[in-house]
Design an enzyme around this catalytic site. Structure first.
Site, short mmCIF file in Angstrom:
data_model
loop_
_atom_site.label_atom_id
_atom_site.label_comp_id
_atom_site.label_asym_id
_atom_site.label_seq_id
_atom_site.Cartn_x
_atom_site.Cartn_y
_atom_site.Cartn_z
N ALA A 64 -6.47 3.93 7.36
CA ALA A 64 -7.85 3.74 7.81
C ALA A 64 -8.75 4.59 6.92
CB ALA A 64 -8.00 4.14 9.27
N VAL A 90 -5.02 8.56 6.60
CA VAL A 90 -6.45 8.57 6.26
C VAL A 90 -6.64 8.28 4.78
CG1 VAL A 90 -8.55 9.96 6.20
CG2 VAL A 90 -6.94 10.21 8.10
N LYS A 91 -7.44 7.25 4.49
CA LYS A 91 -7.75 6.89 3.10
C LYS A 91 -9.00 7.63 2.65
CE LYS A 91 -7.22 2.68 1.48
NZ LYS A 91 -7.33 1.20 1.33
N CYS A 92 -8.87 8.33 1.53
CA CYS A 92 -10.00 9.02 0.92
C CYS A 92 -10.14 8.56 -0.53
CB CYS A 92 -9.79 10.54 0.94
SG CYS A 92 -9.79 11.29 2.57
#
Length: 223
Positions: A64, A90-92
């Protein structure tokens, strides 16, 4: 090599999961926007609820993506997204601010998918910052007359050289040959659109062979 599906569509995820080959899911803001029926009333809480529904379908990593450009805000949002479910990654983005957020979040036990990676130097930084996954976008590189799979090969070699635990997740896959090339190179994960998953099954000789078998089966039944 593990297969993730690159979509936010719950029906596509269910259909892929029923095949028994699905190991996880990747989403991004563009994919989420495609499935939103009422954009004006779609809230951040709705987004989190949708990610939770995905986690209920697939027992595997679900990426996400943060929706801000500042490290401090990425950290707050990343912690919030990670709290949805143990499977959330977590996508950064691989930016200066994104790198700061990756370092903080990974240091606090949150898995990170470093996204929008287009160079080996970006991949090295992602690994140094503690990312669990790095996502080179092969299709977008192909679009600008650069060989996307050459980047994947470079990243795999570099990570092998230094035993980085970061996994190589091949993204922006456009066709079955991308999947084959990723497997030959030794990538850890391929995240694949639903359409391409279907294309992996197709071969004209399978179709003609099956047609012949069904005709012969009809003869057998008569016997």
């Amino acid at each position: 090599m593990r297969f993730f599906i690159d979509t936010a569509d719950l029906e596509e995820i269910k259909a892929a999961n029923d095949l028994g080959v699905l190991d996880g899911v990747t989403t991004n803001p563009s994919l989420v926007a495609k499935i939103v029926q009422d954009p004006e009333n779609f809230t951040y809480e709705d987004f989190k609820a949708h990610i939770a529904k995905i986690c209920d379908i697939v027992d595997g990593p679900v990426s996400a993506e943060v929706t801000t450009l500042l490290a401090e805000e990425m950290i707050v949002q990343g912690e919030d997204l990670a709290a949805i479910h143990d499977n959330v990654v977590v996508k950064c983005p691989l930016t200066l601010e994104g790198l700061k957020a990756m370092h903080h979040l990974s240091a606090n036990g949150i898995r990170i998918n470093a996204t929008l990676v287009f160079s080996p130097t970006q991949a090295i930084l992602a690994a140094k910052a503690g990312a669990s996954y790095v996502s080179p976008f092969v299709g977008r590189l192909d679009d600008i007359s650069t060989e996307g799979m050459a980047l994947v090969e470079q990243i795999v070699d570099i990570y092998d050289n230094y035993r980085f635990p970061t996994e190589v997740l091949v993204a922006s896959i456009r066709h079955p040959q991308h999947v084959v090339d990723a497997a030959l190179i030794g990538a850890d994960v391929a995240t694949i659109p639903f359409k391409v998953i279907g294309q992996l099954l197709k071969h004209p000789l399978t179709d003609t062979g099956l047609e012949r078998f069904m005709k012969d089966a009809a003869v057998i039944k008569k016997g």
